[in-house]
Design a protein around this motif. Structure first.
Motif, PDB file in Angstrom:
ATOM      1  N   SER A   1     -36.852 -36.654 -90.624  1.00  0.00           N
ATOM      2  CA  SER A   1     -35.632 -35.937 -90.976  1.00  0.00           C
ATOM      3  C   SER A   1     -34.945 -35.477 -89.686  1.00  0.00           C
ATOM      4  N   SER A   2     -33.616 -35.529 -89.658  1.00  0.00           N
ATOM      5  CA  SER A   2     -32.876 -35.089 -88.475  1.00  0.00           C
ATOM      6  C   SER A   2     -33.125 -33.609 -88.185  1.00  0.00           C
ATOM      7  N   ALA A   3     -33.482 -32.857 -89.227  1.00  0.00           N
ATOM      8  CA  ALA A   3     -33.795 -31.446 -89.008  1.00  0.00           C
ATOM      9  C   ALA A   3     -35.031 -31.296 -88.125  1.00  0.00           C
ATOM     10  N   LEU A   4     -35.924 -32.285 -88.193  1.00  0.00           N
ATOM     11  CA  LEU A   4     -37.135 -32.242 -87.381  1.00  0.00           C
ATOM     12  C   LEU A   4     -36.925 -32.929 -86.028  1.00  0.00           C
ATOM     13  N   SER A   5     -36.370 -34.129 -86.054  1.00  0.00           N
ATOM     14  CA  SER A   5     -36.242 -34.905 -84.822  1.00  0.00           C
ATOM     15  C   SER A   5     -35.155 -34.370 -83.896  1.00  0.00           C
ATOM     16  N   GLU A   6     -34.199 -33.610 -84.447  1.00  0.00           N
ATOM     17  CA  GLU A   6     -33.105 -33.099 -83.623  1.00  0.00           C
ATOM     18  C   GLU A   6     -33.114 -31.567 -83.540  1.00  0.00           C
ATOM     19  N   ALA A   7     -32.874 -30.901 -84.660  1.00  0.00           N
ATOM     20  CA  ALA A   7     -32.744 -29.444 -84.639  1.00  0.00           C
ATOM     21  C   ALA A   7     -34.040 -28.752 -84.204  1.00  0.00           C
ATOM     22  N   LEU A   8     -35.157 -29.163 -84.764  1.00  0.00           N
ATOM     23  CA  LEU A   8     -36.433 -28.537 -84.422  1.00  0.00           C
ATOM     24  C   LEU A   8     -36.798 -28.781 -82.966  1.00  0.00           C
ATOM     25  N   VAL A   9     -36.627 -30.032 -82.517  1.00  0.00           N
ATOM     26  CA  VAL A   9     -36.947 -30.382 -81.128  1.00  0.00           C
ATOM     27  C   VAL A   9     -36.042 -29.632 -80.154  1.00  0.00           C
ATOM     28  N   SER A  10     -34.774 -29.499 -80.505  1.00  0.00           N
ATOM     29  CA  SER A  10     -33.837 -28.753 -79.660  1.00  0.00           C
ATOM     30  C   SER A  10     -34.272 -27.294 -79.526  1.00  0.00           C
ATOM     31  N   SER A  11     -34.728 -26.719 -80.628  1.00  0.00           N
ATOM     32  CA  SER A  11     -35.203 -25.337 -80.609  1.00  0.00           C
ATOM     33  C   SER A  11     -36.431 -25.190 -79.709  1.00  0.00           C
TER      34      SER A  11
END
Length: 312
Positions: free
Chosen positions: A200-210
């Motif tokens: 999910s982009s929430a994991l691969s992008e938002a979570l990783v960015s955090s």
């Protein structure tokens, strides 16, 4: 199936399935037809010298493209339905095929081609130079024994070119890795690129960015102790319901290390809340204490701010 004005199949309809044109041979007999017969001793000996990670002087880049102008690439195209385009340029290429597929025996006997990616020197004013040198650009792998006199060289994994093994016969292997560990790190980087599953982009992008932001302001010592970051996922990887961060360290983590990583959990929970994903409490443990089942049931996370080659 309709076609656009550029001869590209219109696949907007769910039942629109492209069909082979019937031109040329099917792939299977064409590929098997490339496998050579008995090879001479000198040819076999020349190819056996090569292994994954070796570099050779390369030529132009090449790729297949659609008829006429390319709707995606800034390239003029050619008048054929499916053509090979060439881009002038020269430099080194690094072999990315497994060593057992490069040689002429065993599985290598069934592999007539090898894959290679370009290696080049980063421009001094390249905005990605610092991050690339530190291994923070996923598709750029810094070489540790540059083929040139000076500068910082990287392998660019965005491009993979199929080469006949015949090219290797008349070429000389160039070692661009200072140690065996560097060569193994390169192999792990290749594996990570091709084995990673969709998230999910929430994991691969938002979570990783955090995570990147949290590590950036934390004590460097804490991030250096990390061996790997993994994620336990409940539900479909593209539509997860719950996730949990696993921080695996190279030693038994002390209370300060645990506090540093668990301090991120609230930030991560806020990031994932909008996507309807629950973040469970962060687990921090030594690699030796992680069970095989827990490791198998989790996925690796590439977090660039850890500041070393992306080997997971």
């Amino acid at each position: 199936m309709s076609e656009t004005g550029m001869g590209i199949p219109d696949l907007d309809r769910s039942d629109a399935v492209p069909e082979p044109t019937g031109l040329g041979q099917p792939y299977e007999p064409r590929i098997n037809g490339l496998i050579p017969g008995e090879l001479g001793r000198s040819v076999k000996g020349s190819i056996e010298r090569w292994k994954q990670g070796d570099a050779l002087l390369g030529g132009p880049l090449f790729w297949a493209g659609p008829r006429g102008s390319d709707p995606y690439l800034p390239y003029d195209g050619a008048p054929t339905d499916f053509h090979v385009s060439e881009e002038p340029g020269s430099g080194f290429l690094v072999l990315t095929s497994q060593t057992c597929d490069i040689v002429t025996t065993g599985t290598g006997a069934k592999h007539p081609l090898v894959n290679a990616s370009p290696v080049y020197r980063l421009a001094r004013d390249d905005p990605n130079r610092g991050n690339a040198k530190a291994g923070r650009v996923a598709y750029l792998v810094p070489v540790t024994r540059p083929p040139g006199d000076d500068g910082d060289y990287v392998v660019d994994l965005r491009v993979s070119l199929p080469l006949s093994k015949g090219i290797l016969v008349g070429a000389t292997p160039v070692n661009v890795w200072a140690t065996e560990r560097d060569r193994l790190t390169f192999a792990e980087t290749l594996a990570r690129k091709y084995r990673r599953g969709a998230l999910s982009s929430a994991l691969s992008e938002a979570l990783v960015s955090s995570l990147n932001e949290h590590i950036k302001v934390a004590d460097v010592e804490f991030s250096e102790r990390v061996e790997e970051l993994r994620l336990r996922i409940e539900g479909d990887r593209l539509l997860p319901t719950q996730v949990q961060l696993m921080v695996l360290t190279d030693h038994k983590p002390d209370s300060a290390t645990k506090k540093m990583w668990r301090g991120w959990t609230k930030k991560g929970a806020k990031v994932l809340k909008n996507s309807g994903i629950t973040l469970l409490p962060t687990i921090v443990l030594a690699m030796d204490d992680c069970s095989a089942r827990s490791y198998k049931n989790s996925v690796p996370l590439y977090v660039s701010q850890l500041g070393r080659p992306p080997t997971w």
